[in-house]
Design an enzyme around this catalytic site. Structure first.
Site, PDB file in Angstrom:
ATOM      1  N   HIS A 286       0.939  -1.306   0.054  1.00  0.00           N
ATOM      2  CA  HIS A 286       0.125  -0.144   0.128  1.00  0.00           C
ATOM      3  C   HIS A 286       0.882   1.266   0.118  1.00  0.00           C
ATOM      4  O   HIS A 286       0.457   2.344  -0.788  1.00  0.00           O
ATOM      5  CB  HIS A 286      -0.971   0.005   1.171  1.00  0.00           C
ATOM      6  CG  HIS A 286      -2.030  -1.056   1.125  1.00  0.00           C
ATOM      7  ND1 HIS A 286      -1.790  -2.314   1.617  1.00  0.00           N
ATOM      8  CD2 HIS A 286      -3.183  -0.989   0.727  1.00  0.00           C
ATOM      9  CE1 HIS A 286      -2.673  -3.090   1.466  1.00  0.00           C
ATOM     10  NE2 HIS A 286      -3.716  -2.199   1.071  1.00  0.00           N
TER      11      HIS A 286
ATOM     12  N   ASP B  13      -4.953  -5.708  -7.880  1.00  0.00           N
ATOM     13  CA  ASP B  13      -5.038  -5.123  -6.732  1.00  0.00           C
ATOM     14  C   ASP B  13      -5.329  -3.719  -7.096  1.00  0.00           C
ATOM     15  O   ASP B  13      -5.181  -3.121  -7.938  1.00  0.00           O
ATOM     16  CB  ASP B  13      -3.920  -5.426  -5.696  1.00  0.00           C
ATOM     17  CG  ASP B  13      -4.141  -5.246  -4.283  1.00  0.00           C
ATOM     18  OD1 ASP B  13      -5.247  -4.602  -3.892  1.00  0.00           O
ATOM     19  OD2 ASP B  13      -3.345  -5.886  -3.317  1.00  0.00           O
TER      20      ASP B  13
END
Length: 347
Positions: free
Chosen positions: A186, A257
């Site tokens: 992330h 993702d």
């Protein structure tokens, strides 16, 4: 007669607890194929059901309404009646004591998870996590069932059965494995320096053993494995086509993702990221928490022909209507499953 739009390859999100006009129009864009929900979209089950119905009214089916809802620290809805579900690591710890009880627990937990979501109009969750617990990954951690790929496979299969009992499909993540690296994709660009054989004989085993018959969707990791390919797995045709599609013979739907994550930044701006993912072999791409980037992508992405998208997506959409939230609260099977999973949390 109004034409029904075919599903597009882009999954977007919404800002609040009700659709605004801009979002209503965005969902009608031909490149949109789904919506992912977050905690900010939830107040209570009644409100969430109203929101999912608004989303369906904005665009004729097929449109996938999804959420990241695994249990433990990745559970978007936790209040106003939603059951607090344990992290999957807890189930893996039960395996070490009583494998059969752990498998039942995985099924019961997944049934509670899926039935609560479906009673609110949510179609799909991005679960289970198939990453191995090497004890080093800050982003995976307790989300993993176990270190042993055989245990992960067995518990994941039991979990998927629980989802299925509530009419929900599953998504395994993060192919080929995110558990060996410490960095959080992330906020960083993780690199895993192992060779292909090491990964295929450990981390990728659950994907091969479950296959698309059990696992109709997969999400690759935003991780670079330089001894296999210099591109991160989500942008790599080596990983997605040569290895996943051909070597492992996987025929299910591949999601990227979230393309706004730091791990995806290696591919360039949002349009380049989406193009790279779709060209590499992803069927659908996620753009989360950045509606400006979602709109930029929808206005600039050149569609890539994918006749399999509708077929693969259809497997993820529930086939039958589900009971209401109030009906669920009085459903004996649900109450029994809640009672059983509560033992896992309190033990």
């Amino acid at each position: 007669m109004e034409a029904v739009l075919q599903p597009g390859p882009v999954i977007v999100d919404v800002e609040g607890t009700r659709l605004n006009q801009v979002e209503y129009e965005r969902l009608q864009h031909p490149l949109v194929g789904g919506v992912i929900l977050f905690s900010r979209n939830y107040e209570n089950p009644t409100q969430l059901y109203a929101l999912t119905q608004q989303i369906r009214q904005a665009r004729k089916a097929p449109l996938l309404i999804a959420v990241d809802h695994e249990g433990g620290r990745v559970q978007r809805f936790k209040t106003e009646g939603f059951t607090h579900l344990p992290a999957m690591q807890t189930v893996g710890e039960y395996w070490d004591k009583d494998p059969l009880k752990a498998m039942r627990a995985a099924t019961e937990i997944a049934y509670v998870l899926a039935s609560e979501l479906r009673a609110c109009g949510v179609d799909f969750t991005f679960a289970p996590v198939l990453d191995l617990d090497y004890g080093v990954s800050t982003v995976i951690g307790s989300r993993s069932f176990h270190r042993d790929p055989k245990v992960v496979t067995m518990l994941a299969r039991a979990f998927i059965q629980g989802l299925s009992l509530a009419g929900m499909a599953a998504c395994g993540k993060h192919f080929p494995g995110h558990g060996f690296v410490d960095a959080d994709s992330h906020i960083a660009i993780p690199v895993d320096n192992r060779d292909l054989d090491s990964i295929l004989t450990e981390d990728a085993i659950p994907y091969e053993w479950l296959s698309d018959m059990v696992l109709p969707a997969v999400m690759p990791a935003h991780v670079i494995y330089p001894k296999v390919d210099q591109k991160n797995a989500g942008f790599s045709s080596v990983w997605l086509q040569t290895i996943l599609r051909q070597r492992l013979n996987y025929q299910g739907l591949i999601f990227s993702d979230d393309l706004t994550m730091e791990g995806a930044s290696v591919a360039g701006d949002i349009t380049k990221r989406a193009t790279a993912a779709l060209t590499a072999g992803c069927d659908m791409v996620l753009v989360c928490n950045r509606p400006d980037l979602a709109d930029q992508l929808l206005s600039s992405l050149e569609p890539i022909a994918n006749p399999m998208l509708s077929i693969r997506l259809k497997r993820l959409l529930p086939e039958k209507a589900f009971m209401t939230w109030n009906e669920l609260q009085h459903h004996q099977r649900y109450q029994d499953a809640r009672s059983f999973q509560a033992q896992i949390i309190s033990a």
